[in-house]
Write a protein that holds these residues in place. Structure first.
Motif, PDB file in Angstrom:
ATOM      1  N   GLN A  24      56.417  47.488  37.017  1.00 34.18           N
ATOM      2  CA  GLN A  24      56.878  48.555  37.915  1.00 34.18           C
ATOM      3  C   GLN A  24      55.721  49.175  38.693  1.00 34.18           C
ATOM      4  O   GLN A  24      55.755  50.345  39.045  1.00 34.18           O
ATOM      5  CB  GLN A  24      57.623  49.650  37.128  1.00 34.18           C
ATOM      6  N   GLN A  99      65.000  62.238  40.646  1.00 32.63           N
ATOM      7  CA  GLN A  99      65.074  60.785  40.762  1.00 32.63           C
ATOM      8  C   GLN A  99      64.317  60.116  39.619  1.00 32.63           C
ATOM      9  O   GLN A  99      64.763  59.110  39.069  1.00 32.63           O
ATOM     10  CB  GLN A  99      64.504  60.322  42.103  1.00 32.63           C
ATOM     11  N   ASN A 100      63.183  60.687  39.257  1.00 34.58           N
ATOM     12  CA  ASN A 100      62.399  60.136  38.165  1.00 34.58           C
ATOM     13  C   ASN A 100      63.169  60.237  36.846  1.00 34.58           C
ATOM     14  O   ASN A 100      63.136  59.326  36.032  1.00 34.58           O
ATOM     15  CB  ASN A 100      61.048  60.845  38.063  1.00 34.58           C
ATOM     16  N   LYS A 103      65.641  57.484  36.754  1.00 38.62           N
ATOM     17  CA  LYS A 103      64.970  56.218  36.444  1.00 38.62           C
ATOM     18  C   LYS A 103      64.639  56.141  34.961  1.00 38.62           C
ATOM     19  O   LYS A 103      64.844  55.114  34.322  1.00 38.62           O
ATOM     20  CB  LYS A 103      63.674  56.072  37.254  1.00 38.62           C
ATOM     21  N   TYR A 107      65.841  53.318  32.312  1.00 39.14           N
ATOM     22  CA  TYR A 107      64.923  52.521  31.498  1.00 39.14           C
ATOM     23  C   TYR A 107      65.124  52.763  30.003  1.00 39.14           C
ATOM     24  O   TYR A 107      64.939  51.852  29.200  1.00 39.14           O
ATOM     25  CB  TYR A 107      63.470  52.751  31.915  1.00 39.14           C
ATOM     26  N   SER A 126      64.496  44.876  38.857  1.00 39.24           N
ATOM     27  CA  SER A 126      63.178  45.262  39.367  1.00 39.24           C
ATOM     28  C   SER A 126      62.497  44.133  40.117  1.00 39.24           C
ATOM     29  O   SER A 126      61.857  44.365  41.130  1.00 39.24           O
ATOM     30  CB  SER A 126      62.282  45.707  38.219  1.00 39.24           C
TER      31      SER A 126
END
Length: 166
Positions: A24, A99-100, A103, A107, A126
């Motif tokens: 990433q 947004q983080n 994510k 994950y 990804s």
């Protein structure tokens, strides 16, 4: 056997996308891609031809990534002074944080999947690899990659509410 330059031209993008799917990080992926081809050049005499060259290169890339992880296991301390955030960026900071968080949630859900399913999901989401490429890298068929991805998606949707409680 192709020259290392030809191998690089043909497979560098595949190796890079594979590495990006697991790291990433674009810079790290580029560095590891270079290291992968360096390692391949030094060990091309060990290639037995039992698998496709792209699969062999991705295996080298994966080992290179694991070596990098082991090398960087030390936790680096970061001072708040290291963060120089301009005023314009501060306005968007809240959106970035949200947004983080999304994510991170994704994950976390991916991390709870079985190892092979997780790897397929990472490569597809990804790395943006095709199911054919994923199957080739993992030594399976395209259909296997499609089914594994579909089942992983189903598991994530089913467990989403349960996993978000943690």
């Amino acid at each position: 056997m192709e020259s290392i330059e030809q191998l690089y031209e043909t497979y560098a993008q595949t190796v890079y996308r594979y590495l990006f799917s697991i790291t990433q990080n674009a810079d790290m992926s580029e560095e590891l891609t270079q290291e992968t081809f360096y390692q391949a050049m030094n060990s091309i005499h060990n290639f037995r031809g039992e698998c496709k060259i792209s699969v062999w290169l991705c295996q080298i890339a994966k080992r290179t990534w694991y070596r990098e992880l082991n090398k960087n296991k030390k936790t680096q301390s970061v001072s708040m002074d290291d963060f120089d955030i301009p005023i314009s960026a501060r306005r968007n900071l809240e959106n970035d944080v949200l947004q983080n968080e999304e994510k991170l949630s994704l994950y976390r859900m991916l991390n709870r999947l079985e190892e092979k399913t997780k790897e397929v999901m990472y490569l597809r989401l990804s790395g943006e690899l095709s199911f054919s490429e994923i199957g080739e890298i993992l030594g399976q068929s395209e259909v296997w990659a499609r089914v594994t991805f579909y089942r992983g998606k189903q598991q994530m949707m089913k467990g989403r509410s349960e996993w978000n409680k943690d």
